[in-house]
Design an enzyme around this catalytic site. Structure first.
Site, mmCIF file in Angstrom:
data_model
loop_
_atom_site.group_PDB
_atom_site.id
_atom_site.type_symbol
_atom_site.label_atom_id
_atom_site.label_comp_id
_atom_site.label_asym_id
_atom_site.label_seq_id
_atom_site.Cartn_x
_atom_site.Cartn_y
_atom_site.Cartn_z
ATOM 1 N N ILE A 116 -7.079 -5.287 7.707
ATOM 2 C CA ILE A 116 -7.911 -4.558 7.719
ATOM 3 C C ILE A 116 -9.069 -4.866 6.695
ATOM 4 O O ILE A 116 -10.300 -4.393 6.647
ATOM 5 C CB ILE A 116 -8.117 -3.224 7.333
ATOM 6 C CG1 ILE A 116 -6.851 -3.055 6.128
ATOM 7 C CG2 ILE A 116 -7.027 -2.630 8.507
ATOM 8 C CD1 ILE A 116 -6.903 -0.930 5.612
ATOM 9 N N TYR A 172 0.622 -1.081 0.012
ATOM 10 C CA TYR A 172 0.405 0.213 0.006
ATOM 11 C C TYR A 172 0.692 1.407 -0.109
ATOM 12 O O TYR A 172 1.630 1.076 0.990
ATOM 13 C CB TYR A 172 -1.099 -0.306 0.746
ATOM 14 C CG TYR A 172 -1.349 1.213 1.819
ATOM 15 C CD1 TYR A 172 -1.783 1.421 3.161
ATOM 16 C CD2 TYR A 172 -2.777 1.499 0.726
ATOM 17 C CE1 TYR A 172 -2.196 2.599 3.595
ATOM 18 C CE2 TYR A 172 -3.163 2.734 1.949
ATOM 19 C CZ TYR A 172 -3.581 3.241 2.000
ATOM 20 O OH TYR A 172 -3.905 4.187 2.789
ATOM 21 N N ASP A 200 -1.396 -5.752 9.186
ATOM 22 C CA ASP A 200 -2.249 -4.717 9.296
ATOM 23 C C ASP A 200 -3.499 -5.894 8.400
ATOM 24 O O ASP A 200 -3.250 -6.352 7.303
ATOM 25 C CB ASP A 200 -2.347 -3.992 8.237
ATOM 26 C CG ASP A 200 -3.445 -3.024 7.763
ATOM 27 O OD1 ASP A 200 -4.371 -3.560 7.813
ATOM 28 O OD2 ASP A 200 -2.934 -1.986 7.444
ATOM 29 N N LYS A 256 -12.798 -1.282 5.575
ATOM 30 C CA LYS A 256 -13.436 -2.015 3.414
ATOM 31 C C LYS A 256 -13.798 -2.782 4.058
ATOM 32 O O LYS A 256 -14.824 -2.987 3.523
ATOM 33 C CB LYS A 256 -11.373 -3.004 3.841
ATOM 34 C CG LYS A 256 -9.944 -1.660 3.620
ATOM 35 C CD LYS A 256 -10.306 -0.397 3.233
ATOM 36 C CE LYS A 256 -8.962 0.191 3.085
ATOM 37 N NZ LYS A 256 -9.056 1.217 1.984
#
Lengths: 483, 475
Positions: B236, B149, B234, B274
């Site tokens: 998410i 990302y 992470d 998300k």
């Protein structure tokens, strides 16, 4: 654990230092409150919370508006069609309607004497986040900001902890009502320079916490002149702007800069919030308003770390754009704050307790120097322990605010109802009566009680017994547990 | 006035916010000419935003049936003052309970989360920054598998002073994170005297859209354990795993089976942006198994607490077992359905993509359309896709991918009709491309292409918005 005997540090320096401020000697000040919180019926002998600067006087006005304006919520039948759009909106510019409304509100709070540009409005995670954000924009690690004392204790955390900036107190004295003098500023500045400290700016809180006073126009002009001359920034924390309840009226830096010749606007920044003026600290509405374009541009990118919830932006956009409501609220709020201030201070006058004359804030700066056994900070702490344990009021000693003279205490009273104020005043009168009636007996003091301020103190959140939700599983205490 | 002293801080004037990279203004074309089904059907379609807009109806239905979850309804307004006044950095107990419950359900109930370890932060953006502030000093490094990302540079490094060390992964072995690659990156860092404090992964992956298998995850845990460095996961995209896929394996599950794992090294980043489609609500969560991190992180969370209004609403929603079960299964189903539709459309013109089982995007392979296998050619192709095909997609180089030709394409932020149009355009373009050589005159090499800030924040514009563009103005 696989650590072995090496000296490897698992966490960062920031994580393991104590610049969060909670390990200071003032940390656990509320153990007494926690273990014995006042409740009008369930615990009328408990400790009354007077250490929280909260504005709980006008919720009814907001609640009434909310019921009459269901479209302002994305959760009502009238408003749910906007749910999807709002839930998805994370643009760090913020909802234009929100920025327009905040600009409108800020202007009204200043009597319409100045207009604010919505495009200069940046969001931060509450005033806490806003203060940190402006520091990150203006100061490098090791750089310093001057700050007049007494000042809000959590500035250490907000301005210095993760930014690694430092604060240089500029002492103010009761002999001239704690006014900030040009001499004091020059002296502090000069001393810093001699010590090779890079002074990047000056931060003031106006109206003042803990003094409750507004700065007069001449002093503000002189301060603007000072920072202009030194080419350092001026950050004005104006989060109590709408708590001004009597003359003199509030003069904002935004007004004064128009009057100062050759004022370099790139040096002027305002920190704002709705936590005190509207009484909504839970909504985390922090604002940075800068006249410096670069700060606006870069600060806006940084605001990603603490944007205001779009749900909350949406609600407040409607609330603060309603001119009729805003005008009515500001007038009524000032009226109630004045009434409460009078109620409390008149009660104290009867036993010759004076406070610094004030016209703003959610507290008074009480003068208890006459009750100190010794005119020292130890004397102040001893008296504080007595006030907490015997009088059963949680107030804040001046040393927590870095005050240069012992004997001053900040006492908050807008976080409770009238009856509780009466109880507090009665207790103070009874105590002072006793204190002045006979010499204080040493045995009543519990000098070994560790006294300090809880973290919640710095966040100034409240758990007034009236405000505790009956649904909350937590006991009547602001602290789940000390960390 | 003539000053040599710099008025702003170094942080403020650096470009670690990432927006001045060559990938910044990628959306000028979109801004100038945003697609609208009726008002501007020839406009640019936004496929660069990883957003989940497929399941709002389920949430809206719940909201209308549960008015007491709001402090603004007649049924809920009696809670207004309590909630508006609540700023305790522990967060509402009911909110933490709701989050812990939700996180557990997302992992099929295979792991339980302790509400007292849940810390709030300003979205995943704030959560990622917070954990870095807790674990790393300026100059310390975190290893990170590529592709990753783009905004990690801002979130993890900008104000923290931390640096990222990419661990390159390759399509030849499906972008797997290998032990060898990790060891090599770690060793090189040590030789360069860089203090490696940890490894950060995104699982499910952005931009790959894949989940890690249990063995790989265990091998990563062993690696960090052995090196005594932190492991930040992470997670998410955890609830965007497709229904037909094997269950998602979280690091929280894997450590239950690894007795000798030092839990003080394990930290999970979570968010509702998300999984539920709520990026506006700024619900960032740090969940750490390290007590000290919880304690200090909680103090730090003051800089980005979640609005109590939002905490209160979500507390009830996420504690509603029936709703949570229904939402998770229906959301996965719809994501998979949308994904399959998009994939079929691509397959019809022989566009391959990296096989994925999660996420709200796909990692599209356009290597065969590159004039040369270089990043310059990738950017040229990107300009064509933006300007000619009129789709805003994201080139792999912005994700630090080691090989040119990959593009991330998002598909869950639009309705079915718009997706059809996007597919038609792709099909027309590829048809043209494969039939004849690309005409150079169609390329506009002087268009400055980069990603807007909004890209990093992945915001969206509803057609109802008065400004039909994600950018009010470029900054």
């Amino acid at each position: 654990m696989a650590l072995g005997t090496n000296s490897f540090q698992l966490l960062s320096n920031i994580a393991t230092n104590d610049k969060h401020g909670e390990n200071s000697p003032y940390f656990d000040g509320w153990k007494a409150y926690e273990s014995n919180p006042f409740h009008p019926t369930k615990n009328p002998q408990g400790v009354i919370q007077m250490g929280l600067a909260e504005n709980q006087l006008c919720f009814d006005l907001i609640e009434e508006w909310i019921i009459n304006n269901p479209k302002a919520s994305i959760c009502t039948p009238e408003g749910v069609k906007w749910f999807k759009y709002i839930a998805n909106f994370q643009d760090y510019h913020g909802l234009p309607e929100f920025r327009n409304a905040v600009a409108n509100f800020m202007s009204k709070v200043r009597g319409g004497r100045v207009r604010f540009d919505p495009d200069r409005i940046l969001m931060g995670g509450g005033a806490t986040g806003a203060n940190e954000l402006i520091m990150f924009c203006l100061a490098d690690p090791g750089d310093a900001f001057l700050v007049p004392s007494p000042y809000y204790p959590a500035f250490v955390r907000d301005l210095c902890w993760r930014t690694k900036a430092r604060l240089i107190p500029v002492e103010c004295h009761s002999s001239n009502n704690f006014n900030i003098t040009r001499e004091a500023l020059e002296e502090a500045y000069s001393k810093a320079k001699d010590g090779n400290i890079n002074v990047k700016g000056l931060i003031i809180t106006n109206p003042s916490n803990p003094l409750g006073t507004t700065m007069d126009r001449e002093t503000l002009k002189s301060i603007v002149g000072f920072i202009n001359e030194k080419n350092i920034h001026l950050v004005c924390d104006e989060i109590y702007a709408a708590t001004v309840f009597r003359a003199p009226c509030f003069v904002s830096v935004s007004e004064v800069m128009q009057d100062v010749e050759h004022c370099n606007k790139d040096l002027i920044h305002i920190v704002y919030s709705l936590s005190k003026d509207l009484g909504i600290p839970g909504f985390r509405v922090g604002i940075v308003y800068s006249y410096n374009d670069k700060v606006v541009n870069n600060g806006r990118k940084m605001s990603s770390f603490g944007l205001v919830s779009s749900q909350t932006q949406y609600l407040l956009a409607a609330l603060l754009s309603d001119d009729e409501f805003v005008e009515r609220f500001l007038a009524e709020s000032a009226r109630r704050l004045a009434a409460r201030h009078n109620h409390f201070t008149k009660g104290l006058e009867k036993v010759n307790i004076t406070c610094l004359p004030s016209n703003a804030g959610l507290f008074v700066w009480m003068n208890l120097r006459g009750l100190l056994k010794e005119k020292t900070f130890e004397g102040e702490m001893m008296l504080w322990r007595v006030i907490i344990n015997e009088v059963k009021l949680n107030v804040s000693p001046g040393s927590a605010f870095n005050c240069s003279e012992p004997g001053w205490y900040r006492v908050c009273f807008d976080n409770m109802d009238d009856e509780t104020v009466d109880v507090a005043v009665k207790r103070i009168r009874a105590f002072v009566g006793k204190e002045t009636g006979k010499p204080v007996e040493l045995k009543r003091w519990k000098s070994n009680l560790r006294l300090s301020f809880s973290s919640r103190r710095f966040d100034e959140n409240v758990m007034s017994p009236h405000m505790m939700s009956p649904h909350s599983p937590m006991p009547h205490s602001p602290l789940v547990r000390a960390t | 006035m003539d000053f040599s002293q710099q008025l702003l801080s170094k942080i403020a004037t650096s470009d670690k916010h990432g927006e001045n990279s060559p990938y910044f203004d990628g959306w000028k074309a979109y801004e100038r000419n945003p697609f609208h089904p009726t008002k501007n059907p020839q406009g640019v379609i936004q496929m660069g935003l990883a957003e989940n807009q497929l399941s709002f109806d389920l949430i809206e239905e719940w909201i209308l049936s549960n008015p007491e979850a709001s402090i603004c309804t007649p049924e809920g307004v009696h809670q207004f003052r309590n909630v508006a006044n609540f700023q305790d950095y522990h967060g509402l107990q009911e909110f933490r309970n709701g989050i812990a419950n939700w996180m557990s359900k997302v992992r099929g109930g295979r792991v339980r989360f302790d509400p007292d370890r849940i810390l709030m932060s300003g979205g995943a953006t704030g959560a990622n920054e917070l954990i870095m502030f807790c674990l790393a000093d300026p100059g310390d490094a975190f290893m990170i598998p590529t592709p990753f990302y783009p905004a990690f540079v801002r979130d993890l490094c900008w104000r923290t002073g931390v640096q990222l060390i990419p661990v390159h992964c390759h399509s030849s072995n499906n972008f797997k994170i290998t032990r060898e690659a990790l060891e090599e990156a770690y060793k090189k860092a040590k030789e360069d005297n860089i203090n490696v404090k940890g490894l950060i992964i995104t699982n499910p992956s952005n931009p790959l859209g894949t989940t890690l298998d249990k063995d790989t995850l265990k091998s990563l845990v062993s690696f960090i354990n052995e090196k005594n460095i932190h492991f930040v996961c992470d997670e998410i995209y955890a609830a965007t795993v497709f229904s037909s896929s094997p269950s998602y394996v979280s690091v929280a599950e894997v450590i239950q089976e690894m007795e000798h794992c030092n839990r003080d090294l394990i930290h999970v980043i979570y968010s509702l942006s998300k999984d539920m489609g709520f990026p506006g609500f700024r619900v960032g969560i740090v969940y750490s198994f390290n007590d000290e991190v919880v304690s200090c992180g909680r103090k730090m969370s003051s800089f980005g607490l979640i609005s109590s209004q939002t905490q209160h609403m979500l507390a009830s929603m996420l504690s509603d077992e029936k709703f949570v079960t229904k939402f998770l299964s229906e959301n996965s189903r719809r994501l998979e359905e949308r994904h399959d539709k998009f994939m079929k459309g691509l397959e019809e013109v022989n566009i391959t993509r990296f096989p994925s089982n999660a996420g709200i995007f796909c990692w599209m392979n356009l290597k065969s359309l590159l004039k040369e296998p270089t990043f310059e050619a990738e950017l040229k192709l990107w300009r064509v896709i933006i300007n000619e095909v009129k789709l805003n997609v994201s080139p792999g180089s912005s994700f630090d991918c080691s090989e040119p030709g990959w593009f991330r394409v998002c598909f869950a932020n639009m309705d079915d009709e718009t997706m059809d149009i996007a597919l038609n355009r792709i099909r027309a373009f590829v048809g043209k491309e494969t039939k004849k050589p690309v005409g150079l005159k169609r390329w506009q090499p002087n268009l400055r292409l980069s990603f807007s800030s909004r890209r990093f924040d992945e915001s969206v514009m509803s057609p109802h918005s008065p400004i039909a563009s994600p950018l009010v103005q470029a900054t």
